[in-house]
Design an enzyme around this catalytic site. Structure first.
Site, PDB file in Angstrom:
ATOM      1  N   HIS A 196       0.883  -1.180   0.000  1.00  0.00           N
ATOM      2  CA  HIS A 196       0.000   0.000   0.000  1.00  0.00           C
ATOM      3  C   HIS A 196       0.907   1.212   0.000  1.00  0.00           C
ATOM      4  O   HIS A 196       1.679   1.397   0.956  1.00  0.00           O
ATOM      5  CB  HIS A 196      -0.884   0.006   1.248  1.00  0.00           C
ATOM      6  CG  HIS A 196      -1.726  -1.227   1.402  1.00  0.00           C
ATOM      7  ND1 HIS A 196      -3.033  -1.293   0.980  1.00  0.00           N
ATOM      8  CD2 HIS A 196      -1.426  -2.461   1.884  1.00  0.00           C
ATOM      9  CE1 HIS A 196      -3.512  -2.497   1.228  1.00  0.00           C
ATOM     10  NE2 HIS A 196      -2.559  -3.238   1.769  1.00  0.00           N
ATOM     11  N   GLU A 220      -7.155 -12.454   6.036  1.00  0.00           N
ATOM     12  CA  GLU A 220      -6.137 -11.842   6.902  1.00  0.00           C
ATOM     13  C   GLU A 220      -6.641 -11.985   8.342  1.00  0.00           C
ATOM     14  O   GLU A 220      -6.038 -12.682   9.147  1.00  0.00           O
ATOM     15  CB  GLU A 220      -5.931 -10.366   6.523  1.00  0.00           C
ATOM     16  CG  GLU A 220      -4.891  -9.641   7.375  1.00  0.00           C
ATOM     17  CD  GLU A 220      -4.791  -8.136   7.045  1.00  0.00           C
ATOM     18  OE1 GLU A 220      -5.748  -7.584   6.444  1.00  0.00           O
ATOM     19  OE2 GLU A 220      -3.762  -7.516   7.410  1.00  0.00           O
ATOM     20  N   ASP A 251       2.713  -2.665   4.535  1.00  0.00           N
ATOM     21  CA  ASP A 251       2.806  -1.255   4.966  1.00  0.00           C
ATOM     22  C   ASP A 251       4.145  -1.062   5.681  1.00  0.00           C
ATOM     23  O   ASP A 251       4.205  -0.930   6.909  1.00  0.00           O
ATOM     24  CB  ASP A 251       1.646  -0.925   5.909  1.00  0.00           C
ATOM     25  CG  ASP A 251       0.304  -1.137   5.247  1.00  0.00           C
ATOM     26  OD1 ASP A 251      -0.089  -0.317   4.406  1.00  0.00           O
ATOM     27  OD2 ASP A 251      -0.348  -2.152   5.558  1.00  0.00           O
TER      28      ASP A 251
HETATM   29  N1  ADE Z   1      -4.796  -1.223   4.276  1.00  0.00           N
HETATM   30  C1  ADE Z   1      -3.474  -1.088   4.414  1.00  0.00           C
HETATM   31  N2  ADE Z   1      -2.939  -2.218   4.885  1.00  0.00           N
HETATM   32  C2  ADE Z   1      -3.946  -3.106   5.055  1.00  0.00           C
HETATM   33  C3  ADE Z   1      -4.023  -4.441   5.501  1.00  0.00           C
HETATM   34  N3  ADE Z   1      -2.954  -5.139   5.896  1.00  0.00           N
HETATM   35  N4  ADE Z   1      -5.236  -5.019   5.555  1.00  0.00           N
HETATM   36  C4  ADE Z   1      -6.316  -4.341   5.168  1.00  0.00           C
HETATM   37  N5  ADE Z   1      -6.288  -3.089   4.745  1.00  0.00           N
HETATM   38  C5  ADE Z   1      -5.118  -2.463   4.681  1.00  0.00           C
HETATM   39 ZN    ZN Z   2      -2.544  -5.101   2.579  1.00  0.00          ZN
END
Ligand code: ADE
Ligand code: ZN
Length: 334
Positions: free
Chosen positions: A19, A200, A279
């Protein structure tokens, strides 16, 4: 550097789950805030970083969306993207497919043109100056309504030449893939490829519906697919890649310890899993740091590293010929 780390550093690789807003390092955030005359709620890089302790995805997202607020001009988006690309180059990333969250900008009154043109120009320059190829992924926020996401997707239409795929991110629990059936139909009509975060935090059912209802071409994360043997077989049958993010999983408590990270089990089951940073400014490292951390925790062999690196190209949206070329390049270096 030990032998495995040297191999990780040496091999060219692709990153498929990043991201761009999550690569916003605090130093750059302060610099951009200053030139835009914005006061951050923290007086130093250190006090901002001290807030980067998360018990779950939502606690992270609340801080991540705050950081985004300082981005305003096309130059800001260029600088953000360029800073990531330099980090990628240092890790020998030769191809990257980056997500951005248009709604986190447009809802503050920033025009979609400013966002896309700034990111895109950095990606163009990365091809010529850094030798990194890339695709851009238009990622919608699943905590918003499907109607809002559909309206945002229409804003992408004048920019379709710069966008490869649609994505789905943000708070997973309570926002199952089937909430976005119309959105993904529309993306398909527009000729976009389709990915979604699934499994996730969400259950295996969300991974099933991301595949069967949304028709995704790749799965972001997918950790919880391992709870369902039939789902694992189905993902293999469909040759879907899982873009796995080890340090993210640790920081967001998807796993309690990297020695329990499922990436090795995924490989052993024959799933096309590969490694990404998600991230990196928030989770403690870029793609090679993710490789180093799991290689150490799970005692990876050289074969495991080579498999992960090859999977990174196989799972990309590059042409078959380009994928072959990249894999041949990896083989040449072994
Ligand atoms: N936005 C940024 N990182 C994310 C993640 N790991 N899961 C969901 N949304 C996100
Ligand atoms: Zn992500």
């Amino acid at each position: 550097m030990n032998k495995i780390e040297k191999l990780i550093q040496k091999l060219p690789k692709a990153e498929l789950h990043l991201h761009i807003e999550g690569s916003f390092e605090p130093e750059l955030m302060f610099a951009i805030a200053k030139r835009n005359n914005i006061n951050l709620p923290h007086d130093s890089v250190e006090s901002l970083q001290a807030t980067y302790e998360f018990n779950n995805l939502q606690e992270f997202l609340d801080i991540y969306y705050q950081g985004v607020n300082v981005l305003q001009t096309q130059q800001d988006y260029y600088d953000l993207t360029w800073a990531y690309l330099l980090k990628a180059q240092a890790d020998n990333v030769v191809h990257t497919e980056i997500m951005f969250d248009p709604q986190s900008h447009t809802e503050r009154g920033i025009s979609i043109d400013t966002v896309i043109n700034g990111i895109h120009q950095a990606l163009v320059d990365a091809q010529t100056q850094l030798g990194i190829s890339s695709f851009l992924i238009f990622s919608l926020l699943r905590h918003l309504s499907e109607q809002e996401c559909l309206e945002t997707l229409e804003q992408a239409v004048p920019h379709l030449d710069k966008i490869k795929a649609i994505g789905l991110d943000s708070s997973e629990m309570g926002h199952p893939p089937e909430k976005f059936t119309k959105l993904y139909k529309r993306a398909e009509e527009l000729g976009l490829l389709k990915i979604a975060h699934a499994g996730e935090e969400g259950p295996p059912e969300y991974v099933w519906s991301a595949i069967d209802v949304l028709g995704i071409d790749r799965i972001d994360h997918g950790n919880r697919c391992l709870e369902d043997d039939n789902l694992v077989e189905y993902i293999k049958q469909k040759s879907l890649t899982l873009t796995v993010c080890p340090l993210s999983n640790l920081k967001l408590r998807v796993v309690d310890d990297l020695t329990h990270h499922p990436i090795k089990i995924m490989l052993d089951k024959g799933l096309n899993a590969m490694i990404n940073s998600d991230d990196p400014a928030y989770f403690g490292g870029y793609v090679n740091d993710n490789f180093f951390a799991v290689a150490d925790a799970l005692d990876f062999s050289e074969e495991d590293i080579v498999q992960l690196v090859k999977n990174s190209f196989t799972g990309s949206f590059l042409s078959k010929d380009k994928i072959k070329e990249h894999i041949a390049q990896v083989d040449k270096l072994l």
